[in-house]
Design an enzyme around this catalytic site. Structure first.
Site: not given
Ligand SMILES: Cc1cc2nc3c(=O)[nH]c(=O)nc-3n(C[C@H](O)[C@H](O)[C@H](O)COP(=O)(O)OP(=O)(O)OC[C@H]3O[C@@H](n4cnc5c(N)ncnc54)[C@H](O)[C@@H]3O)c2cc1C
Length: 302
Positions: A173, A222, A292
């Site tokens: 992570r 998480s 996280e």
């Molecule tokens: C039900 C559920 C289950 C999940 N299960 C998992 C799992 O099994 N494994 C796991 O690793 N995660 C899990 N997650 C967490 C999450 O889905 C991941 O971390 C995912 O990769 C975040 O993607 P996002 O586009 O929503 O990013 P965001 O939440 O919008 O952002 C996350 C981070 O990335 C940065 N960011 C996003 N896009 C960009 C960009 N284009 N350029 C620069 N920075 C950027 C943001 O500034 C922030 O720091 C889960 C979440 C939920 C709600």
């Protein structure tokens, strides 16, 4: 925010002023951002980043908000998201090119369809490719960085910088991208594999996720990283906090590392659960739980 009219006059993408971030987070929590922008293309992104840089306006980058807790007070500055603009996805044999706004789920499904292995254990991880790369998203033994070949980002001077995994650090992570770098796109080389083996990996991940995660509720996955040798959820459960509620936020009874919004939770409800879990786990196990999820718009450091 000062200079917003000037900014509006020079950009081509969509800009929404005082946009409630609750609309852009899985938690459904978050006050107004001064401006929420989806740049139209790379040139537009470059104009916006240079403008923010020259005028010392803070800029935050988000994907789909599935790993974010945004403060009820909102965000002073610009929030930039790839939105609908950075959505190109292309396969060429085992090579995969995707822009940062493509949903990870789509990338995984399209790879599986082509009998390409490497990403199938990430089935069900919400979010965009950009968010997945920054978080080094992982599940059931796979991580997004495993088959990565290169990533293009844009810095605050509006320049594109290309990285290969050699110039980047990835661990559990964690990635070494700077918060001032907007992820634009990435290339991967996947592995041709027998369809049955890919299906087995995918089904294993799907089943594990459905059994263990409270997927019907609003959450950000998480909350804490798993410390060495322990699952954070196990520790939170052991200190008796499963089911604890503050306001409309609750530590899930199904998975104690998922904190859920039962409908009207505020960011401080979630934050107070975070403080409580950290304090109790420290007291009983002498372990410092590390977040996280990413926090935006809070004055205090957690
Ligand atoms: C039900 C559920 C289950 C999940 N299960 C998992 C799992 O099994 N494994 C796991 O690793 N995660 C899990 N997650 C967490 C999450 O889905 C991941 O971390 C995912 O990769 C975040 O993607 P996002 O586009 O929503 O990013 P965001 O939440 O919008 O952002 C996350 C981070 O990335 C940065 N960011 C996003 N896009 C960009 C960009 N284009 N350029 C620069 N920075 C950027 C943001 O500034 C922030 O720091 C889960 C979440 C939920 C709600």
């Amino acid at each position: 925010m000062k200079n917003i009219d000037k900014l509006k006059s020079i950009i081509r993408g969509k800009i929404k002023e005082n946009e409630m971030m609750a609309k852009h987070t899985y938690y459904g929590i978050g006050g107004p951002a001064d401006a929420y922008i989806t740049p139209q293309d790379r040139n537009d992104l470059s104009t916006i980043l240079q403008y923010a840089n020259k005028n010392s306006i803070p800029a935050y980058f988000i994907g789909s908000g599935s790993n974010l807790l945004v403060s009820d007070e909102g965000i002073n500055g610009l929030v930039l998201s790839p939105g609908k603009s950075f959505k190109h996805l292309e396969f060429n044999d085992c090579n995969l090119f995707a822009e940062s706004g493509v949903m990870l789920g789509r990338i995984v499904r399209e790879s599986i369809k082509r009998n390409l292995s490497g990403l199938e254990s990430l089935i069900g991880v919400p979010g965009t490719l950009g968010g997945a790369l920054v978080m080094n998203a992982g599940a059931f033994g796979g991580e997004i960085s495993n088959y990565l070949q290169s990533v293009d980002v844009m810095n605050m001077r509006g320049e594109i910088v290309s990285y290969t995994p050699k110039n980047l650090d990835f661990s559990y992570r964690f990635s070494s991208f700077k918060t001032t770098e907007f992820i634009i796109s990435a290339n991967f080389i996947l592995k041709e594999e027998d369809a049955n083996i890919i299906k087995k990996n995918k089904d294993h991940a799907n089943k594990g996720r459905k059994m263990n995660q409270p997927l019907k509720f609003r959450s950000a996955g998480s909350v804490f990283k798993n410390p060495k040798n322990f699952a954070a959820g196990y520790l939170i459960d052991k200190v008796g906090l499963k089911g604890t509620k503050i306001g409309d936020a609750e530590i899930s009874t199904q998975h104690a590392n998922f904190f859920i919004n039962n409908g009207k939770a505020s960011s401080s409800d979630i934050l107070n659960l975070i403080y409580l879990a950290k304090e109790r786990v420290k007291q009983e196990f002498n372990i410092n739980l590390e977040l996280e999820i990413k926090l935006i718009g809070f004055k205090e450091k957690i």
